[in-house]
Design a protein around this motif. Structure first.
Motif, PDB file in Angstrom:
ATOM      1  N   CYS A   1     -10.273 -45.056  -3.747  1.00  0.00           N
ATOM      2  CA  CYS A   1     -10.486 -44.030  -4.759  1.00  0.00           C
ATOM      3  C   CYS A   1     -10.314 -42.626  -4.193  1.00  0.00           C
ATOM      4  O   CYS A   1     -10.797 -41.658  -4.760  1.00  0.00           O
ATOM      5  CB  CYS A   1     -11.868 -44.173  -5.384  1.00  0.00           C
TER       6      CYS A   1
ATOM      7  N   GLN B   1     -25.520 -44.838 -12.577  1.00  0.00           N
ATOM      8  CA  GLN B   1     -26.317 -44.116 -11.597  1.00  0.00           C
ATOM      9  C   GLN B   1     -27.532 -43.519 -12.300  1.00  0.00           C
ATOM     10  O   GLN B   1     -27.519 -43.344 -13.524  1.00  0.00           O
ATOM     11  CB  GLN B   1     -25.482 -43.007 -10.945  1.00  0.00           C
TER      12      GLN B   1
ATOM     13  N   ILE C   1     -12.290 -33.301 -22.008  1.00  0.00           N
ATOM     14  CA  ILE C   1     -13.667 -32.920 -22.327  1.00  0.00           C
ATOM     15  C   ILE C   1     -13.696 -31.422 -22.571  1.00  0.00           C
ATOM     16  O   ILE C   1     -13.380 -30.634 -21.683  1.00  0.00           O
ATOM     17  CB  ILE C   1     -14.622 -33.300 -21.182  1.00  0.00           C
TER      18      ILE C   1
ATOM     19  N   TRP D   1     -20.742 -42.789 -22.832  1.00  0.00           N
ATOM     20  CA  TRP D   1     -19.945 -41.778 -22.126  1.00  0.00           C
ATOM     21  C   TRP D   1     -18.524 -42.294 -21.883  1.00  0.00           C
ATOM     22  O   TRP D   1     -17.534 -41.584 -22.137  1.00  0.00           O
ATOM     23  CB  TRP D   1     -20.581 -41.369 -20.803  1.00  0.00           C
TER      24      TRP D   1
ATOM     25  N   VAL E   1     -29.587 -40.911 -13.883  1.00  0.00           N
ATOM     26  CA  VAL E   1     -29.384 -39.555 -14.414  1.00  0.00           C
ATOM     27  C   VAL E   1     -30.383 -39.313 -15.542  1.00  0.00           C
ATOM     28  O   VAL E   1     -30.968 -40.254 -16.084  1.00  0.00           O
ATOM     29  CB  VAL E   1     -27.953 -39.348 -14.963  1.00  0.00           C
TER      30      VAL E   1
ATOM     31  N   LEU F   1     -13.773 -45.321 -16.462  1.00  0.00           N
ATOM     32  CA  LEU F   1     -14.708 -46.123 -15.666  1.00  0.00           C
ATOM     33  C   LEU F   1     -15.870 -45.235 -15.247  1.00  0.00           C
ATOM     34  O   LEU F   1     -15.656 -44.086 -14.838  1.00  0.00           O
ATOM     35  CB  LEU F   1     -14.003 -46.669 -14.413  1.00  0.00           C
ATOM     36  N   GLN F   2     -17.074 -45.741 -15.370  1.00  0.00           N
ATOM     37  CA  GLN F   2     -18.244 -44.998 -14.909  1.00  0.00           C
ATOM     38  C   GLN F   2     -19.118 -45.903 -14.067  1.00  0.00           C
ATOM     39  O   GLN F   2     -19.443 -47.022 -14.477  1.00  0.00           O
ATOM     40  CB  GLN F   2     -19.054 -44.465 -16.100  1.00  0.00           C
TER      41      GLN F   2
ATOM     42  N   HIS G   1     -11.266 -42.831 -12.219  1.00  0.00           N
ATOM     43  CA  HIS G   1     -11.864 -43.260 -10.960  1.00  0.00           C
ATOM     44  C   HIS G   1     -13.370 -42.996 -11.018  1.00  0.00           C
ATOM     45  O   HIS G   1     -13.836 -42.046 -11.673  1.00  0.00           O
ATOM     46  CB  HIS G   1     -11.234 -42.559  -9.749  1.00  0.00           C
ATOM     47  N   SER G   2     -14.103 -43.835 -10.327  1.00  0.00           N
ATOM     48  CA  SER G   2     -15.554 -43.666 -10.233  1.00  0.00           C
ATOM     49  C   SER G   2     -16.047 -44.550  -9.106  1.00  0.00           C
ATOM     50  O   SER G   2     -15.566 -45.681  -8.946  1.00  0.00           O
ATOM     51  CB  SER G   2     -16.235 -44.054 -11.556  1.00  0.00           C
TER      52      SER G   2
ATOM     53  N   GLU H   1     -15.180 -40.563 -23.271  1.00  0.00           N
ATOM     54  CA  GLU H   1     -14.150 -40.016 -22.379  1.00  0.00           C
ATOM     55  C   GLU H   1     -12.824 -40.762 -22.545  1.00  0.00           C
ATOM     56  O   GLU H   1     -11.752 -40.170 -22.455  1.00  0.00           O
ATOM     57  CB  GLU H   1     -14.620 -40.031 -20.924  1.00  0.00           C
TER      58      GLU H   1
ATOM     59  N   ILE I   1     -28.678 -35.045 -20.827  1.00  0.00           N
ATOM     60  CA  ILE I   1     -27.219 -34.919 -20.867  1.00  0.00           C
ATOM     61  C   ILE I   1     -26.693 -35.306 -22.247  1.00  0.00           C
ATOM     62  O   ILE I   1     -25.796 -34.666 -22.794  1.00  0.00           O
ATOM     63  CB  ILE I   1     -26.587 -35.785 -19.758  1.00  0.00           C
TER      64      ILE I   1
ATOM     65  N   PHE J   1     -26.188 -45.570 -22.056  1.00  0.00           N
ATOM     66  CA  PHE J   1     -25.689 -44.214 -21.800  1.00  0.00           C
ATOM     67  C   PHE J   1     -24.254 -44.223 -21.272  1.00  0.00           C
ATOM     68  O   PHE J   1     -23.375 -43.518 -21.783  1.00  0.00           O
ATOM     69  CB  PHE J   1     -26.600 -43.487 -20.808  1.00  0.00           C
ATOM     70  N   PHE J   2     -23.991 -45.010 -20.226  1.00  0.00           N
ATOM     71  CA  PHE J   2     -22.662 -44.954 -19.616  1.00  0.00           C
ATOM     72  C   PHE J   2     -21.602 -45.628 -20.490  1.00  0.00           C
ATOM     73  O   PHE J   2     -20.426 -45.294 -20.403  1.00  0.00           O
ATOM     74  CB  PHE J   2     -22.697 -45.541 -18.201  1.00  0.00           C
TER      75      PHE J   2
END
Lengths: 189, 77
Positions: A13, A86, A131, A117, A88, A82-83, A64-65, A121, A93, A113-114
Protein backbone atom coordinates in the motif's frame (compact mmCIF):
# COMPACT_ATOMS: atom_id res chain seq x y z
CA UNK A 1 -27.09 -9.15 -17.87
CA UNK A 2 -24.34 -8.60 -15.34
CA UNK A 3 -21.32 -6.54 -16.34
CA UNK A 4 -17.91 -7.82 -15.23
CA UNK A 5 -16.05 -5.83 -12.60
CA UNK A 6 -12.51 -6.94 -11.81
CA UNK A 7 -11.07 -6.02 -8.44
CA UNK A 8 -7.30 -6.29 -8.05
CA UNK A 9 -5.73 -6.49 -4.60
CA UNK A 10 -2.17 -5.90 -3.44
CA UNK A 11 -0.66 -6.09 0.00
CA UNK A 12 1.65 -3.24 -1.04
CA UNK A 13 0.00 0.00 0.00
CA UNK A 14 2.94 2.39 -0.49
CA UNK A 15 1.58 5.55 -2.12
CA UNK A 16 4.49 5.69 -4.56
CA UNK A 17 3.53 2.26 -5.93
CA UNK A 18 -0.12 3.12 -6.64
CA UNK A 19 0.28 4.13 -10.28
CA UNK A 20 2.38 1.09 -11.10
CA UNK A 21 -0.09 -1.18 -9.34
CA UNK A 22 -2.93 0.36 -11.34
CA UNK A 23 -1.03 -0.22 -14.57
CA UNK A 24 -0.37 -3.82 -13.52
CA UNK A 25 -4.08 -4.24 -12.82
CA UNK A 26 -5.08 -2.79 -16.19
CA UNK A 27 -2.67 -5.12 -17.96
CA UNK A 28 -4.23 -8.07 -16.19
CA UNK A 29 -7.71 -6.78 -17.02
CA UNK A 30 -6.81 -6.40 -20.71
CA UNK A 31 -5.38 -9.91 -20.78
CA UNK A 32 -8.46 -11.42 -19.14
CA UNK A 33 -10.92 -9.52 -21.34
CA UNK A 34 -9.13 -10.09 -24.62
CA UNK A 35 -8.36 -6.42 -25.11
CA UNK A 36 -5.16 -5.30 -26.77
CA UNK A 37 -2.67 -3.84 -24.33
CA UNK A 38 -1.19 -0.41 -24.85
CA UNK A 39 1.10 2.05 -23.12
CA UNK A 40 -1.54 3.54 -20.87
CA UNK A 41 -1.04 7.19 -19.98
CA UNK A 42 -2.77 8.23 -16.77
CA UNK A 43 -4.29 11.72 -16.62
CA UNK A 44 -5.13 13.29 -13.25
CA UNK A 45 -7.36 16.33 -13.82
CA UNK A 46 -7.59 18.91 -11.06
CA UNK A 47 -11.28 18.10 -10.74
CA UNK A 48 -13.06 14.86 -11.59
CA UNK A 49 -11.87 11.32 -12.03
CA UNK A 50 -8.47 10.29 -13.36
CA UNK A 51 -8.54 8.50 -16.69
CA UNK A 52 -6.32 6.90 -19.30
CA UNK A 53 -5.67 9.37 -22.10
CA UNK A 54 -5.48 6.67 -24.75
CA UNK A 55 -8.26 4.51 -23.28
CA UNK A 56 -10.91 6.76 -21.67
CA UNK A 57 -13.46 3.95 -21.90
CA UNK A 58 -11.65 1.92 -19.24
CA UNK A 59 -13.31 2.80 -15.95
CA UNK A 60 -11.48 2.32 -12.69
CA UNK A 61 -11.44 3.27 -9.03
CA UNK A 62 -8.51 2.99 -6.63
CA UNK A 63 -8.54 2.72 -2.84
CA UNK A 64 -6.08 1.99 -0.07
CA UNK A 65 -6.32 1.53 3.67
CA UNK A 66 -4.16 -0.17 6.27
CA UNK A 67 -2.15 -2.91 4.61
CA UNK A 68 -4.01 -3.09 1.31
CA UNK A 69 -4.29 -1.36 -2.07
CA UNK A 70 -7.17 -2.25 -4.41
CA UNK A 71 -8.59 -1.12 -7.72
CA UNK A 72 -11.82 -1.96 -9.52
CA UNK A 73 -11.81 -1.97 -13.33
CA UNK A 74 -14.80 -2.24 -15.66
CA UNK A 75 -16.29 -0.87 -18.84
CA UNK A 76 -18.82 1.13 -16.82
CA UNK A 77 -18.20 3.69 -14.05
CA UNK A 78 -17.40 2.20 -10.64
CA UNK A 79 -16.47 3.48 -7.22
CA UNK A 80 -14.49 1.39 -4.73
CA UNK A 81 -13.60 2.14 -1.15
CA UNK A 82 -11.78 0.16 1.53
CA UNK A 83 -11.66 1.19 5.18
CA UNK A 84 -9.68 -0.41 7.95
CA UNK A 85 -11.79 -0.52 11.09
CA UNK A 86 -10.20 1.56 13.82
CA UNK A 87 -11.27 3.21 17.08
CA UNK A 88 -12.71 6.65 16.27
CA UNK A 89 -15.28 9.02 17.67
CA UNK A 90 -17.88 7.73 15.27
CA UNK A 91 -20.85 9.88 16.26
CA UNK A 92 -18.78 13.07 16.30
CA UNK A 93 -17.46 12.41 12.79
CA UNK A 94 -20.86 11.20 11.63
CA UNK A 95 -22.56 14.40 12.75
CA UNK A 96 -20.18 16.39 10.59
CA UNK A 97 -19.93 14.17 7.51
CA UNK A 98 -23.09 12.05 7.42
CA UNK A 99 -26.66 12.77 6.31
CA UNK A 100 -29.22 12.87 9.17
CA UNK A 101 -30.65 9.55 7.91
CA UNK A 102 -27.19 8.00 8.19
CA UNK A 103 -26.65 9.40 11.68
CA UNK A 104 -29.98 7.91 12.72
CA UNK A 105 -28.98 4.57 11.16
CA UNK A 106 -25.65 4.68 13.00
CA UNK A 107 -27.34 5.31 16.32
CA UNK A 108 -29.28 2.06 15.78
CA UNK A 109 -26.28 0.21 14.27
CA UNK A 110 -23.14 1.48 16.05
CA UNK A 111 -20.88 -1.00 14.25
CA UNK A 112 -21.91 0.29 10.83
CA UNK A 113 -19.80 3.45 10.85
CA UNK A 114 -17.16 2.24 8.39
CA UNK A 115 -19.76 0.58 6.16
CA UNK A 116 -21.56 3.92 5.83
CA UNK A 117 -18.31 5.79 5.25
CA UNK A 118 -17.09 3.27 2.64
CA UNK A 119 -20.45 3.42 0.86
CA UNK A 120 -20.44 7.23 0.83
CA UNK A 121 -16.86 7.45 -0.40
CA UNK A 122 -17.45 4.79 -3.06
CA UNK A 123 -20.36 6.93 -4.31
CA UNK A 124 -18.32 10.13 -4.62
CA UNK A 125 -15.63 8.10 -6.39
CA UNK A 126 -18.26 6.82 -8.81
CA UNK A 127 -19.45 10.33 -9.57
CA UNK A 128 -15.99 11.89 -9.50
CA UNK A 129 -17.05 14.68 -7.15
CA UNK A 130 -14.83 13.49 -4.31
CA UNK A 131 -15.32 14.39 -0.67
CA UNK A 132 -16.50 17.98 -0.57
CA UNK A 133 -18.72 20.20 1.53
CA UNK A 134 -21.76 18.35 0.15
CA UNK A 135 -20.63 14.99 1.53
CA UNK A 136 -23.40 15.11 4.14
CA UNK A 137 -26.08 16.16 1.64
CA UNK A 138 -26.84 12.64 0.36
CA UNK A 139 -27.70 9.40 2.13
CA UNK A 140 -26.58 5.88 1.29
CA UNK A 141 -29.14 4.56 3.77
CA UNK A 142 -32.50 3.81 2.25
CA UNK A 143 -35.34 1.78 3.72
CA UNK A 144 -33.35 1.20 6.89
CA UNK A 145 -30.31 -0.31 5.24
CA UNK A 146 -27.29 0.45 3.11
CA UNK A 147 -28.34 -0.62 -0.32
CA UNK A 148 -29.98 0.52 -3.49
CA UNK A 149 -30.50 4.24 -3.32
CA UNK A 150 -29.63 7.46 -5.09
CA UNK A 151 -31.41 6.87 -8.38
CA UNK A 152 -30.51 3.25 -8.98
CA UNK A 153 -27.02 3.33 -7.54
CA UNK A 154 -26.10 0.02 -5.94
CA UNK A 155 -23.83 -0.45 -2.96
CA UNK A 156 -22.21 -3.86 -2.62
CA UNK A 157 -20.51 -4.46 0.73
CA UNK A 158 -18.03 -7.20 -0.15
CA UNK A 159 -16.37 -9.75 2.11
CA UNK A 160 -12.72 -8.90 2.67
CA UNK A 161 -9.95 -9.40 5.21
CA UNK A 162 -11.04 -9.25 8.89
CA UNK A 163 -10.93 -5.71 10.25
CA UNK A 164 -11.73 -4.10 6.90
CA UNK A 165 -14.89 -2.89 5.17
CA UNK A 166 -15.03 -2.90 1.37
CA UNK A 167 -17.77 -1.32 -0.74
CA UNK A 168 -18.29 -1.27 -4.50
CA UNK A 169 -20.66 1.32 -5.95
CA UNK A 170 -22.08 1.07 -9.47
CA UNK A 171 -25.23 1.62 -11.46
CA UNK A 172 -25.53 -1.85 -12.97
CA UNK A 173 -25.64 -5.47 -11.96
CA UNK A 174 -22.00 -6.41 -11.41
CA UNK A 175 -20.30 -9.79 -11.85
CA UNK A 176 -17.35 -9.32 -9.49
CA UNK A 177 -14.05 -11.17 -9.55
CA UNK A 178 -11.19 -10.49 -7.12
CA UNK A 179 -7.60 -11.17 -8.17
CA UNK A 180 -4.41 -10.67 -6.19
CA UNK A 181 -1.49 -8.80 -7.72
CA UNK A 182 1.50 -10.71 -6.43
CA UNK A 183 4.28 -9.00 -8.35
CA UNK A 184 5.15 -5.71 -6.74
CA UNK A 185 6.14 -2.92 -9.15
CA UNK A 186 9.08 -1.13 -7.56
CA UNK A 187 9.82 2.00 -9.49
CA UNK A 188 7.59 4.99 -8.86
CA UNK A 189 5.99 6.68 -11.86
CA UNK B 1 2.88 24.46 16.69
CA UNK B 2 4.81 21.60 15.04
CA UNK B 3 4.98 19.70 18.31
CA UNK B 4 1.23 20.00 18.74
CA UNK B 5 0.64 18.81 15.18
CA UNK B 6 2.96 15.85 15.82
CA UNK B 7 1.00 14.98 18.95
CA UNK B 8 -2.40 15.16 17.22
CA UNK B 9 -1.28 13.18 14.18
CA UNK B 10 0.26 10.49 16.39
CA UNK B 11 -2.86 10.25 18.52
CA UNK B 12 -5.10 9.88 15.47
CA UNK B 13 -2.96 7.76 13.15
CA UNK B 14 -0.13 6.31 15.25
CA UNK B 15 2.34 7.87 12.79
CA UNK B 16 5.48 9.51 14.11
CA UNK B 17 8.59 11.18 12.65
CA UNK B 18 6.48 14.12 11.50
CA UNK B 19 8.31 17.16 10.10
CA UNK B 20 7.20 20.40 8.42
CA UNK B 21 7.68 18.73 5.03
CA UNK B 22 5.77 15.54 5.80
CA UNK B 23 3.12 14.92 3.14
CA UNK B 24 -0.08 13.44 4.54
CA UNK B 25 -0.68 11.15 1.56
CA UNK B 26 2.73 10.50 0.02
CA UNK B 27 4.71 10.11 3.25
CA UNK B 28 2.13 8.89 5.76
CA UNK B 29 0.04 6.83 3.30
CA UNK B 30 -3.15 8.29 4.76
CA UNK B 31 -6.43 7.89 2.94
CA UNK B 32 -9.34 10.33 2.79
CA UNK B 33 -10.91 9.07 5.99
CA UNK B 34 -7.63 9.32 7.90
CA UNK B 35 -7.25 12.93 6.75
CA UNK B 36 -10.80 13.84 7.73
CA UNK B 37 -10.20 12.20 11.10
CA UNK B 38 -7.11 14.37 11.63
CA UNK B 39 -9.02 17.47 10.53
CA UNK B 40 -11.74 16.70 13.09
CA UNK B 41 -9.03 16.48 15.75
CA UNK B 42 -7.58 19.83 14.60
CA UNK B 43 -11.05 21.36 14.85
CA UNK B 44 -11.46 20.06 18.39
CA UNK B 45 -8.00 21.20 19.44
CA UNK B 46 -8.22 24.69 17.94
CA UNK B 47 -11.99 25.17 18.34
CA UNK B 48 -12.48 26.11 14.70
CA UNK B 49 -14.44 24.74 11.74
CA UNK B 50 -12.44 23.80 8.65
CA UNK B 51 -14.48 23.66 5.42
CA UNK B 52 -13.91 20.42 3.53
CA UNK B 53 -12.94 22.40 0.42
CA UNK B 54 -9.98 23.77 2.40
CA UNK B 55 -8.83 20.33 3.55
CA UNK B 56 -7.55 19.30 0.13
CA UNK B 57 -5.23 22.33 0.03
CA UNK B 58 -3.36 21.02 3.08
CA UNK B 59 -0.90 18.61 1.52
CA UNK B 60 1.95 18.88 4.00
CA UNK B 61 2.21 19.58 7.71
CA UNK B 62 3.57 23.05 6.97
CA UNK B 63 0.42 23.78 4.94
CA UNK B 64 -1.72 22.90 7.96
CA UNK B 65 0.41 25.10 10.22
CA UNK B 66 0.18 28.02 7.76
CA UNK B 67 -3.57 27.50 7.50
CA UNK B 68 -3.98 27.66 11.28
CA UNK B 69 -1.87 30.81 11.44
CA UNK B 70 -3.98 32.40 8.69
CA UNK B 71 -6.99 31.59 10.84
CA UNK B 72 -5.38 33.48 13.71
CA UNK B 73 -4.09 30.47 15.61
CA UNK B 74 -0.42 30.71 16.44
CA UNK B 75 -0.12 28.80 19.66
CA UNK B 76 -1.84 25.87 21.35
CA UNK B 77 -5.23 26.68 22.76
Amino acid sequence: MAIPVSIYVSANCRPHASTNLLLAGVKKWCASSGRAQADFSLVRPEYGKPYFENAPDIQFSVTHSGDFWLCAISTQPVGLDLQQTQPVSTLKIARRFFHPNEVEYLEAHPDAFFAVWAAKESFVKLTGRGIDDDFSSFSVVSGGRIGQALDGTQFRLLPFSPGYTLCLCCRFSAAITITEITEIPNSPV
Amino acid sequence: MLELMQKIIFQVTGKSDITYDTDFIQDLALNSFDIMNIISAFEDQFDISIPTRDVWKLHQVKDAIAYMRNRGIDSPS
